[in-house]
Scaffold this active site. Structure first.
Site, PDB file in Angstrom:
ATOM      1  N   ARG A1390     -23.256 -35.267  90.212  1.00 38.07           N
ATOM      2  CA  ARG A1390     -22.762 -36.397  90.898  1.00 38.07           C
ATOM      3  C   ARG A1390     -21.272 -35.880  91.457  1.00 38.07           C
ATOM      4  O   ARG A1390     -20.558 -35.311  91.098  1.00 38.07           O
ATOM      5  CB  ARG A1390     -22.295 -37.275  89.623  1.00 38.07           C
ATOM      6  N   HIS A1435     -14.031 -42.818  95.050  1.00 42.47           N
ATOM      7  CA  HIS A1435     -13.612 -42.368  93.959  1.00 42.47           C
ATOM      8  C   HIS A1435     -11.972 -42.248  94.092  1.00 42.47           C
ATOM      9  O   HIS A1435     -11.422 -41.022  94.189  1.00 42.47           O
ATOM     10  CB  HIS A1435     -14.342 -40.817  93.631  1.00 42.47           C
ATOM     11  N   GLU A1480     -14.503 -46.393  88.527  1.00 42.28           N
ATOM     12  CA  GLU A1480     -13.582 -46.816  87.315  1.00 42.28           C
ATOM     13  C   GLU A1480     -12.535 -47.711  88.313  1.00 42.28           C
ATOM     14  O   GLU A1480     -11.428 -47.395  88.498  1.00 42.28           O
ATOM     15  CB  GLU A1480     -12.627 -45.696  86.918  1.00 42.28           C
ATOM     16  N   ASN A1623     -18.383 -44.565  82.325  1.00 47.77           N
ATOM     17  CA  ASN A1623     -17.432 -43.194  82.103  1.00 47.77           C
ATOM     18  C   ASN A1623     -16.831 -43.596  80.689  1.00 47.77           C
ATOM     19  O   ASN A1623     -16.185 -44.419  80.501  1.00 47.77           O
ATOM     20  CB  ASN A1623     -16.394 -43.169  83.400  1.00 47.77           C
ATOM     21  N   TYR A1625     -14.527 -41.588  77.573  1.00 49.39           N
ATOM     22  CA  TYR A1625     -13.795 -40.211  77.054  1.00 49.39           C
ATOM     23  C   TYR A1625     -13.587 -40.278  75.628  1.00 49.39           C
ATOM     24  O   TYR A1625     -13.735 -39.273  74.599  1.00 49.39           O
ATOM     25  CB  TYR A1625     -12.779 -39.769  77.759  1.00 49.39           C
ATOM     26  N   GLU A1691     -19.514 -39.945  83.427  1.00 45.99           N
ATOM     27  CA  GLU A1691     -18.529 -39.084  83.104  1.00 45.99           C
ATOM     28  C   GLU A1691     -18.225 -39.123  81.339  1.00 45.99           C
ATOM     29  O   GLU A1691     -18.189 -39.879  80.881  1.00 45.99           O
ATOM     30  CB  GLU A1691     -17.244 -39.468  83.777  1.00 45.99           C
TER      31      GLU A1691
END
Length: 1861
Positions: A1390, A1435, A1480, A1623, A1625, A1691
């Protein structure tokens, strides 16, 4: 004719001081006689042997002496036999002294009288009655008075003893009991002495001597007491037809007795079985031949009690319930649970009722007590209360949201299953109500209980409950108070569903309920009973009905009718004959006949239904609260109504005490009558009665804690139940108090409080505080009623496994530094990852968990009951010594709140409680000649209560509160205290040691010596830092040793306990571990702190060498003749060495320590150490400076103790944290403290082999914290010091700690267990980058400027002023990047396209072909490597040219983005099959245009701009999707969607609805902002719309700041996805935060703040904590929220900071665990996860933090212009996961995917000189090889030179030699 009876009752006095043992104390007798004169005549006993006309008192007393010439020929034998039949055991006879001895001379008796009384006694014995003979009654004979007059008092005694001895001799063989005197006032009055005192002395002497004569000469019953009385006799006269007389006199006697002697009253037992005697004798007398007409149960019961006087009715019965009696408390689901729409719960009729505004002040049950999230809290309270039963209800719509089993809420089922399990763990039986009024609204829509189809629905619901919970539930209640449902729900309409139809609907509903109940009972009986062995019943509510006019037969019948309409309506069909009561049927028929229309319709049971309904209960559940006065209605109406149909009117007696509720008056005696009625009418002896609801409400104002009215209510009502059991033989087997907690009380909302625990509904935490009634009820439960006496001593405790007391091993003196330096060598080099990784496991079974306190800090009562002053009393009474001038005068008032403290300890579930004894409370002057028995009694009661609750006492003898009297003689500076302390300890061992098995001599002796006598901050405030602390420490050590030896020599053999002392220890970490001086300094710090007291005891009897060395040397440097540190003699060293059985210590924090050269003056213990200490600013702070939370220090400290002192048994006695706040019930910080510290202790035990035996938290409750007063709060329980009641409220930390104890540590949660398995075939494995972060070439080949070019070239925007001008230079390194991808073995890659590289000004006016060509080449290279491209269109790097015209705030950008996307589809779409429109968008909108920390850096409109930007982003995405869908999809066949970023949000407090709401709001404002329009309905979610609109309007705006989509836009946006790009985290803990209305921002709109858990591993990014569990939860949430779309994780990764470490174990840990959570989501949760993308391929430009944070699998060396990429260990690990497509199970054997690669470019696959080396090692090896080659070349050169020189020399020499030759 009225039969007058007399009865003598013998009261056995059980007070220990009377010496009567417990068995004798239970003796009781029923005594009749003597006959009054009227009865003598009726029985033809009138021929007395008394001269006619006999004068004086004798004539008046004639009736008391029924003796005739021939008693055997009279009717006496028949009469006596009758008395025996009705239960009389004894018969009383008055002997006439004057007639037996008419001359006063025992040698001259009246033989006729003697013979007569002998015959009378023989007649009694023949009738099996035992004679009780009174020697003298009333006035003394005249001749006796004449002889005794004027003489000493013993003259009367002489005469009486002569008479008594004659009587004993003549009648003694027939007499069972003798009484010396009766009617004492008259006897005393007739004695011939003027002074009352002389009369009493004469009477006492006569009794005393007669008693002695009897026992010496005639009695064989010497087993009785040696005291001068065996019993107390009471003479009562009453009418047999009116027992009220008896009760009145009995009550008067009780009152008198209580007044005279409290001690006597408290130990008086009265056991009198009279009722059968009374009733039978009375009936026999009035009409011996009468045959009573059949009476109803009500008439029988009412008449039984009708004639009671108030005294008779209200007297208090001192007795206990039968063994096995069940005590309980109750709640109802809708009253307490809240969570009205949580986890799929359906709406109930009460939800609808509240939301329609039909409850007081528009209150609802939406949150209520929040019990749905507070199972642990409620069970905590129940453990404190310790009932045997907990009655709760299941919410039908929580399990079956729509009322049927078509939809089952698994989370609702889990809630009840967990509750049941937790109850059983606490040894509490669940009593489960299936229906407590909260019908699913979906069923009410169909008619509710008026629709017969509901019966099947209820049966199905019950069937599910039986099958799901029945293995654990043994008490089932089908319906709770069905009368309320029928009457209030369908009759008056006061309750939901609010139908007012008392004549038809009410009766129809009852009929349906009865049939539903019967069906469920038969279901259980037929299908479940044999296996589950449970009971099924129902709970019926009923008042007691008392006739308003007792003489009115109409009112009596009306009262019965009321009971039948209320109770019989449901009870009669079930418990009698399957049909309604005749009274009910007849009354309804009569009313209908009297009226022209049908007023009421009572349904009819068929014969089959009657048979089916009859007998369908295993117990009779009864709710009762109050009573009514009932009268008949004279002028009835035909209006349908409960009272008009029943033809009764309800009233109350104005004298009845009121409660907060108008319908509840306090009428305790009604309960006894009702129970008797239920027994008589329904249950008999076959069916037990469970009192399943009883309580009273108080108001929401006033004193909410000290609810004395409720205490009195419970006391009196429970006592009436006791009477019913004991006196009326009613089979009551249970009492359940309403209610566990205050709750939602129906139409009155929260205005009435029924709870034993106060709930503060104003506080979102819903804290629960025990009220006085909770403590009272717990006491009743513990005593099983109201016992007349309490055992003085409890059995010895079952203590936890103590180490066998043994001599400590002989250990040598510590070296300098000590050998314990290995601890620093082992741990100081740990990485943060190694140090902070959370460890899961449990402690051994015999591990002891406890909590601690100390006397001065909690007891209060500073001068109560003779306590002497302590040094802390005097100190705190001086203004200014303590913050806020606080004192410990009252503190927590524990001296007066023993039951309250035991309640908390029991709730915690601890195994031990460490407390201290107050020396001046026991010895007020400090010496054993001043013992305060009140103080001793307090500690005895405390210890006994602990033992009774299986809590082991750990007792500290001295916790700083020295008696002031001893301080006055020098305190601990005086060696005299050694002996005095030993005396105190000796007394404590002797007094408490039978139950106390764990003793601590001194708490923190270093604090005593240093802070009290050195710094002088603590009392006695001696400021002499250089010498006195050492002197005091010396004395403390000798005092400790003395006490140890006293215990060892005198008590250990019999008591078997252990003894030690308890130092305080901070961990000392060398500031620079590699510096030997710092390491020595850390060791020295500990030796001065700990070794000062512990080294002499655990090692060689002397101080540590380093301490002696330092103090001695410094003393010499200070020109002192000797060391300031005292010296032990050899004898003292031997005496001190080994004086501890275990190692106890207190610890709170850690220090960094470094070596420092300190000044020599002033002399100071502190300077002697030659160290300085510091803290790390990152360590979490607390209320006390210097008390930072440094959990990892505990593990190291435990290891140091192990190494230093030979791994003795170790107990952590204090550990906790202070928080500076007056209210911290939601004490998240304290939970984190204990969570981390306990885990470090667990590591020490499990991983390091430390012999840790116990852990005690400090402290039980908030208390007086010395110099800081009440400011810092250390308690697990909050104490309100502003309230004189000192209420104690459990904090969340208490519940958390109880969970730790319950689990015996920190076991790995099942959901966190590692899952082995593989992902689905064709699962996509990818890695990601972004254009600006890696490409560089910021102006190359015609690229235009982006907003990140502009932003990063703006000073102070980026860390270190870094920028992406070059970054990883991927623009020029396609081959290298693809090679890395090939080595990773990813299937996809990606990357993003730089908009400004392709379209320099952002528009299609100019296309930069060079830029496009880069991406074409990259894609071709990927495809050639069989790697599929995943292309992100945007992005974050917007062309600056577009930003110059507004960027994403300008809606024209939607069209620009569409044009840009179309260019990409056209040029790259034939090769790209996976498109991401936006990456995002949240960060673009919020960080770029709201917060301003990302490009373009706009932050001036935080309340508007982010929403506008988000609006345009969503529309731009939709347009690009439609473009692809409509124009390119058919030809290109790709997927297109959006990537949304989201954290997972957990509630900070998982027991709090508000935090759950905050967590959901966090998600809806984050992921839902963009996902809801796209994946749901085309519009924003309701949470966002509502919040932003409400705040906008409150800010004076006319409309919401959140833009609105048009309907056409909604339709165009909705569904614009092919997958869900995610995404993720990290995770946060979210909680509600109320921002000021005036703040316009996204954050204030969201109203959420977040924190993290201290146990979560850190990363290189402050915002990123390692929280794998959140990944799975987020994936599951997306599945449930958005219909399980295909998900691609685009991500996921972790960062690092600082020096590069190629062995990045933390990143391996991160990806291993996150990917495993993804696997669980797929395998266990059914999430449609299609692919996983790791962030990131290589270290790169991380936006605002520049190159500081690195996420890459490959390291990029930015100091090298060529920017080489070197793999880290994580690269190899990720490639292995990809090769295995998951995690092969090692149990299945080696998997091919785990075999090492033969070659490759990964970290550990570099071949160098035939060796497999990591790339880093290979690089080093290469440099080393170069160096060696260089050295080798130089060496060869030198050798060549040397050889050349030698060669020349050799040639020259050879030439010379040849020449010579």
């Amino acid at each position: 004719m009225e039969l007058v009876c007399r009865i003598v009752v013998f009261f056995m006095l059980a007070c220990p001081s009377f010496g009567i043992d417990e068995e004798l104390a239970q003796i009781s007798v029923a005594i009749a006689g003597p006959l009054p004169r009227e009865s003598v005549h009726s029985l033809q006993l009138q021929n007395h042997i008394l001269p006619k006309g006999a004068p004086g008192p004798a004539a008046a007393e004639t009736r008391d002496y029924p003796c005739q010439q021939d008693p055997a020929t009279s009717e006496l034998p028949q009469y006596f036999s009758h008395l025996r039949e009705v239960g009389v055991t004894h018969y009383k006879i008055f002997l006439p002294w004057e007639r037996i001895l008419p001359k006063g001379d025992a040698r001259k008796p009246d033989e006729a009288q003697v013979q007569c009384y002998q015959q009378l006694l023989e007649t009694l014995v023949a009738a099996n009655l035992r004679p009780v003979v009174v020697l003298h009654h009333k006035h003394i004979p005249g001749n006796v008075a004449a002889q005794a007059a004027g003489n000493k008092t013993n003259a009367f005694a002489d005469l009486f003893v002569d008479y008594a001895e004659f009587s004993f001799n003549v009648f003694g063989g027939l007499v069972d009991v003798w009484l010396t005197f009766s009617d004492l006032p008259e006897v005393l009055e007739s004695l011939p002495y003027d002074e009352p005192q002389l009369r009493v002395q004469a009477l006492a002497a006569a009794h005393d001597r007669a008693y002695s004569v009897y026992h010496e000469k005639y009695s064989l019953a010497e087993y009785l007491t040696k005291k001068k009385k065996n019993f107390l006799s009471l003479n009562l006269q009453y009418s047999c037809g009116n027992e009220t007389d008896f009760y009145m006199q009995m009550s008067e006697f009780q009152v008198t007795l209580c007044t005279v002697s409290v001690a006597l009253a408290s130990t008086l037992e009265i056991v009198i079985p009279f009722f059968s005697v009374f009733s039978k004798a009375s009936a026999l007398q009035e009409n011996p031949d009468a045959v009573l007409a059949p009476r109803s149960s009500y008439q029988t019961v009412w008449e039984m009690f009708a004639s009671q006087s108030e005294l008779e009715r209200d007297y208090f019965l001192q007795d206990v319930f039968p063994s096995g009696f069940l005590w309980g408390t109750s709640t109802g689901a809708f009253n307490i649970e809240g969570a009205w729409a949580e986890d799929g719960k359906g709406e109930s009729i009460w939800d609808r009722f509240g939301h329609e505004g039909r409850v007081y002040m528009n209150q609802t049950a939406d949150v209520a007590c929040d019990s749905y999230y507070k199972t642990s809290y409620d069970v905590y309270l129940l453990r404190g209360l310790h009932p045997q039963l907990y009655k709760f209800s299941i919410s039908w719509p929580r399990i079956f949201p729509a009322g049927t089993n078509e939809t089952i809420s698994s989370k609702g089922v889990d809630y009840y299953s967990q509750l049941i399990d937790r109850l059983l763990e606490a040894n509490i039986e669940p009593m489960v109500t299936l229906f407590h009024w909260d019908l699913p609204q979906a069923l009410q829509v169909l008619g509710g209980w008026q629709n017969d189809s509901i019966i099947d629905a209820f049966v199905n619901y019950a069937d599910f409950c039986f099958s799901t919970f029945g293995d654990r539930v043994k008490f089932w209640i089908t319906f709770h108070e069905p009368w309320v449902i029928s009457y209030a729900g369908y009759g008056t309409g006061e309750h939901p569903p609010g139908i007012a139809d008392p004549g038809v609907a009410s009766y129809k509903v009852a009929h349906t309920i009865l049939k539903a109940h019967a069906d469920v009972w038969h279901l259980y009986n037929d299908r479940y009973r044999s296996q589950q062995q449970g009971k099924v019943g129902l709970v019926l509510n009923s008042d007691w009905a008392e006739p308003k006019t007792p003489t009115s037969s109409e009112d009596v019948r009306a009262s019965e009718r009321y009971l039948q309409f209320m109770l019989g309506w449901f009870a009669h069909p079930i418990f009698v004959n399957g049909d309604y009561p005749d009274v009910l049927k007849a009354q309804i028929q009569q009313v209908n006949q009297q009226c022209s229309t049908t007023v009421a319709q009572l349904p009819v049971f068929t014969e089959e239904e009657k048979a089916w309904v009859k007998g369908t209960a295993d117990f009779f559940g009864l709710s009762h609260y109050t009573s009514r006065l009932v009268s008949a209605v004279t002028n009835g109406t035909c209006a349908p109504g409960y009272e008009s149909i029943g033809n009764f009117s309800l009233h109350v007696d104005p004298a009845w005490p009121k409660t907060a509720s108008a319908w509840i008056h306090v009428v305790p005696w009604g309960l006894r009558r009702l129970l008797k009625f239920v027994s008589q009418e329904y249950t008999g002896t076959k069916i037990p009665i469970y009192i399943a609801g009883n309580g009273m409400p108080t108001e929401a104002v006033g004193d909410r804690i000290n609810d004395t009215l409720r205490v009195d209510y419970f006391c009196r009502y429970i006592n009436e139940a006791l009477k019913a059991v004991k006196l009326d033989t009613v089979d009551v087997q249970s009492y359940i108090a309403r209610s566990l907690v205050d709750g939602f009380e129906g139409p009155v909302g929260y205005s009435l409080k029924f709870g034993l625990h106060h709930v503060n509904f104003e506080d979102s935490n819903r804290p629960r505080t025990p009220k006085a009634s909770a403590y009272f009820y717990a006491s009743v439960i513990e005593k099983n009623g109201f016992p007349p006496q309490v055992s003085n001593r409890l059995p010895a405790p079952v203590v936890f496994d103590l180490p066998m007391p043994s001599k400590l091993p002989d250990l040598p003196a510590s070296e300098v530094p000590s050998k314990s330096k290995v601890v620093w060598q082992k741990f100081s080099s740990q990485t943060d990852f190694e140090r902070d990784t959370y460890f899961y496991g449990t402690f051994p079974e015999d591990f002891t968990w406890g909590v601690s306190s100390s006397a001065y800090q909690i007891e209060g009562g500073w001068d109560a009951d003779g306590k002497g002053p302590s040094i802390w009393d005097n100190f705190t009474h001086v203004p200014g010594n303590v913050i806020n001038n606080d004192t410990g005068d009252i503190a927590c008032d524990s001296y007066n709140k023993l039951e309250e403290d035991i309640y908390l300890l029991r709730a915690l579930g601890i195994k031990n409680y460490r407390f201290s004894l107050s020396w001046p409370r026991i010895f007020p002057t400090g010496r054993n000649d001043s013992i305060n028995r009140h103080g001793v009694d307090y500690y005895n009661r405390l210890i006994d209560a602990l033992v009774a609750n299986n809590i082991t006492p750990i007792v500290t003898l001295y916790h700083w509160d020295l008696p002031q009297a001893l301080q006055d003689i020098g305190g601990w500076e005086s060696s005299a205290l050694i002996e005095l302390f030993d005396s105190f300890a000796d007394f404590c061992f002797q007094t408490f040691g039978d139950r106390v098995k764990f003793w601590i001599t001194f708490n923190e002796p270093q604090v005593i010596a240093w802070v009290g006598y050195g710094l002088g901050e603590f009392p006695p405030n001696v400021k002499d830092p250089g010498s006195t602390p050492y002197k005091v420490g010396h004395i403390l050590l000798k005092a400790h040793a003395r006490v140890y030896h006293t215990y060892d020599d005198k008590y250990r053999a019999s008591q078997g306990g252990v003894i030690s002392l308890c130092p305080n220890i901070d961990w000392a970490e060398p500031k620079t571990p590699s510096d030997p001086r710092d390491l020595e300094a850390a060791d020295r710090y500990l030796q001065f702190l700990v070794g000062w007291f512990i080294h002499p005891i655990f090692k060689n009897g002397d101080y540590p060498e380093v301490m002696k060395w330092k103090v001695g040397n410094r003393s010499e440097l200070q020109n002192l003749p000797s060391s300031r540190l005292p010296v032990f003699t050899a004898e003292e060293r031997d005496y001190i060495r080994g004086t501890a059985d275990v190692f106890c210590f207190n610890t709170y924090t850690s220090r960094f320590v470094t070596h420092t050269t300190t000044r020599l003056k002033p002399f100071s213990y502190e300077y002697d150490q030659e160290v300085s200490t510091s803290i790390d600013s990152s360590w979490p702070s607390s209320a006390l400076s210097g008390h930072q939370a440094v959990a990892w220090g505990l593990r190291r400290l435990l290891n140091w103790i192990k190494e230093e002192y030979g791994n003795p048994p170790i107990y952590i006695i204090e550990n906790g944290v202070g928080i500076k706040t007056s209210s911290d019930v939601d004490d998240h910080t304290r939970i984190l403290y204990h969570k981390t510290y306990i885990d470090e202790a667990l590591k020490a035990y499990k991983l390091d082999g430390v012999n840790l035996r116990g852990y005690n938290a400090w402290s039980l409750m908030d208390n007086f914290e010395w110099l800081n007063g009440y400011d810092p709060r250390f308690g697990l329980h909050q104490v309100d010091f502003d309230d004189p009641n000192r209420p104690r409220t459990p904090k969340r930390s208490a519940v958390y700690y109880a969970e730790i104890i319950r689990n015996n540590g920190i076991p790995l949660p099942k959901e966190d267990e590692f899952l082995y398995g593989e992902f689905p075939k064709n699962f996509w494995w990818s890695v990601a980058t972004a254009a600006y972060q890696i490409e560089g070439a910021w102006r190359a080949d015609g690229k235009g400027l982006s907003i990140w070019d502009q932003f990063s070239h703006t000073p102070l925007k980026i860390s270190n002023d870094d920028n992406g001008d070059v970054a990883c230079d991927s623009y020029h390194k396609i081959e290298e990047d693809v090679e890395m991808l090939k080595n990773l073995k990813v299937s996809h890659y990606r990357f993003s396209i730089s908009w400004s590289r392709v379209l320099p000004d952002g528009t299609t006016r100019y296309v930069n072909e060079a830029g496009l060509n880069y991406y074409e080449r990259l894609i071709d290279a990927l495809l050639a490597a069989n790697i599929m491209p995943q292309v992100t269109i945007y992005h974050w790097d917007l062309p600056q040219a577009l930003q110059n015209v507004g960027g994403w705030e300008n809606d024209t950008i939607v069209q620009r983005f569409k044009e840009y996307a179309e260019l990409l589809f056209q040029r790259l779409g034939d090769k790209v099959k996976f498109w991401i429109t936006l990456n995002e968008p949240y960060n673009t909108a919020y960080l770029g245009y709201g917060f301003g920390t990302a490009a373009p850096g706009i932050s001036v409109r935080p309340g508007r701009a982010p929403y506008i930007v988000g609006h345009n982003l969503i529309k731009a995405h939709a347009e690009a999707w439609h473009l692809y869908n409509e124009t390119y999809r058919a030809k290109q066949g790709g997927l297109i969607s959006i990537t949304i970023n989201s954290d997972w949000a957990e509630p900070r407090n998982p027991h709090k609805q508000e935090d759950w709401d905050a967590a959901r709001r966090y998600l809806q404002f984050l992921i839902g902002w963009f996902a809801h329009p796209i994946f749901k309905n085309g519009d924003y979610n309701e949470v966002m719309k509502t919040r932003i609109r409400e705040r906008s309007l409150a800010q004076g705006l006319k409309q919401s700041r959140l833009p609105e989509f048009t309907e056409s836009e909604k339709q165009r946006i909705k569904g614009t996805y092919d997958y869900f790009g995610l995404n993720h985290y990290t995770t946060v803990l979210a909680y509600n935060f109320n921002y000021s209305t005036g703040i316009l921002s996204y954050d204030s709109d969201r109203g959420v703040a977040s924190v993290t858990d201290r146990t979560w591993l850190n990363s290189g990014s402050f915002w990123l904590k390692v929280t794998p569990f959140g990944f799975r939860k987020l994936l599951r949430w997306i599945k449930e929220e958005y219909g399980n779309p295909p998900i691609y994780v685009t991500e996921n990764g972790v960062s690092e900071r600082g020096d590069t470490d190629f062995n990045d174990t933390w990143r391996i840990h991160y990806h291993r665990n996150y990917i495993n959570e993804a696997l669980k989501a797929v395998v266990l949760d059914g999430v449609d996860l299609r692919g996983y993308t790791a962030w990131t391929l290589m270290d790169n430009f991380e936006w605002a933090v520049g190159f500081d944070e690195r996420f890459g699998f490959y390291h990029v060396n930015y100091t090298d212009p060529s920017l080489p990429r070197l793999p880290k260990a994580s690269a190899r690990y990720y490639s292995q996961i990809i090769s295995c497509n998951g995690f092969p199970d090692p149990a299945a054997g080696p998997h091919p995917c785990l075999e090492p690669e033969p070659e490759g470019g990964l970290a550990d696959s570099v071949r160098f000189l035939g060796l497999d080396l990591t790339s880093q090692s290979a690089e080093i090896a290469l440099y080393v090889l170069f160096a060696l080659c260089g050295i080798g070349a130089l060496g060869l050169a030198l050798l060549a030179y040397k050889y050349g020189t030698l060669s020349k020399k050799s040639r020259k020499q050879s030439h010379m030699e040849l020449s010579k030759m």
